[in-house]
Design a protein around this motif. Structure first.
Motif: not given
Length: 328
Positions: A29-36, A65-72, A97-108
């Protein structure tokens, strides 16, 4: 923010069955929530995919490598296989970004970021990405951060991701699934140039979900570098960025990848320029010629002409650093 329905599916099939034009998948939600919050995105239905089994990083039969879309983003940047075999990707993620955002943001989710154009985020002004046909005030307005390559009369916005620039250079493949089944999209084809439909950032259908990113075996371990030029040292989007990767035989270039960020509506590559470097010796002269060729069709706006020279110099520096393996 408008009212919306919320669902949390338990598997990919259920998530896809809920998807539609008025819905949005939400991960970190690191971009979508801002947009909302800014009333730019107004989904009627949020589909929470954080519980889906898409958090693995595993080796493929071909050695990639195959990286799942939900890997942070954080987990991906520090994953041992990524650090060891794809240092370019790790560098690019950590530059964003920042460490906090990288912890939340997903690969997909990283692939689906919207532009950071001032006008796109200001609902009081027209924007063709928000309301097709309403106009693009950035063309004649404050356009310092905007595109110099691949823009159109309808949109001059840039793609904001650092990770995507590295994925473009690495020839990644995007795995998606929708009600029509599974398919793969070459990374070069995933994002769109604005043309006359700037509201469409990528090639996904409304019901399609990114499930994974696949990296090929070649990671350019010994000779790659990610360079990001920005207004401040941290937590800022790139004015220009370069992902450079070389395969060398002595001082002869056997393979080369160059991807630029901050200059276009998608990560920018020019495969003809890359091809022109193959078989050539490593030299500043060859790198300068390549940089000039990549920017030959640049069309700067009133406030961002500086990006042309900045991009050329960044390309030369990134290639030089990649050639030496980061050693002066």
């Amino acid at each position: 923010m408008n009212p919306f329905h919320y669902s949390k599916p338990v598997d990919v099939s259920q998530a896809i069955s809920l998807a539609g034009a008025a819905s949005r998948f939400i991960a970190g939600g690191t971009n979508l929530l801002d947009l909302m919050k800014e009333n730019i995105a107004r989904p009627e239905h949020l589909i929470d995919i954080t519980g889906l089994p898409l958090k693995d990083v595993r080796e493929t039969a071909s050695g990639g490598l195959l990286i799942g879309a939900m890997v942070s983003n954080a987990d991906l940047a520090w994953h041992p296989l990524v650090e060891q075999r794809y240092p370019l990707l790790s560098q690019a993620i950590l530059a964003g970004a920042s460490p906090q955002l990288r912890n939340m943001a997903s690969t997909g989710g990283n692939l689906l970021q919207r532009t950071r154009c001032y006008y796109f985020y200001d609902s009081a002004v027209p924007c063709n990405k928000r309301e097709p046909g309403s106009g693009c005030p950035a063309k004649d307005g404050l356009n310092r951060i905007h595109a110099i390559l691949g823009a159109s009369e309808d949109c001059v916005a840039t793609h904001p991701s650092d990770m995507c620039v590295a994925l473009a250079a690495l020839d990644a493949v995007v795995h998606v699934e929708g009600r029509g089944g599974k398919r793969t999209i070459e990374f070069a084809d995933f994002h769109r140039l604005p043309e006359d439909a700037p509201q469409r950032d990528n090639q996904l259908a409304d019901d399609e979900l990114i499930t994974a990113i696949e990296l090929p075996p070649q990671g350019f371990v010994a000779h790659s570098h990610y360079l990001k030029i920005r207004d401040r040292a941290s937590y800022a989007f790139a004015l220009v960025s370069v992902a450079a990767a070389l395969e060398l035989d002595g001082d002869i270039i056997r393979d080369v990848r160059l991807a630029l960020g901050g200059v276009a509506h998608k990560p920018w590559r020019d495969k003809a320029v890359e091809q022109s470097l193959i078989g050539q010796p490593v030299s500043r002269e060859n790198f300068v010629a390549a940089a000039e060729a990549i920017l030959r069709d640049a069309k700067p706006l009133e406030h961002n002409a500086f990006k042309v020279k900045l991009a050329q110099r960044a390309i030369v520096r990134a290639l030089s650093d990649a050639a030496t393996g980061g050693k002066a």
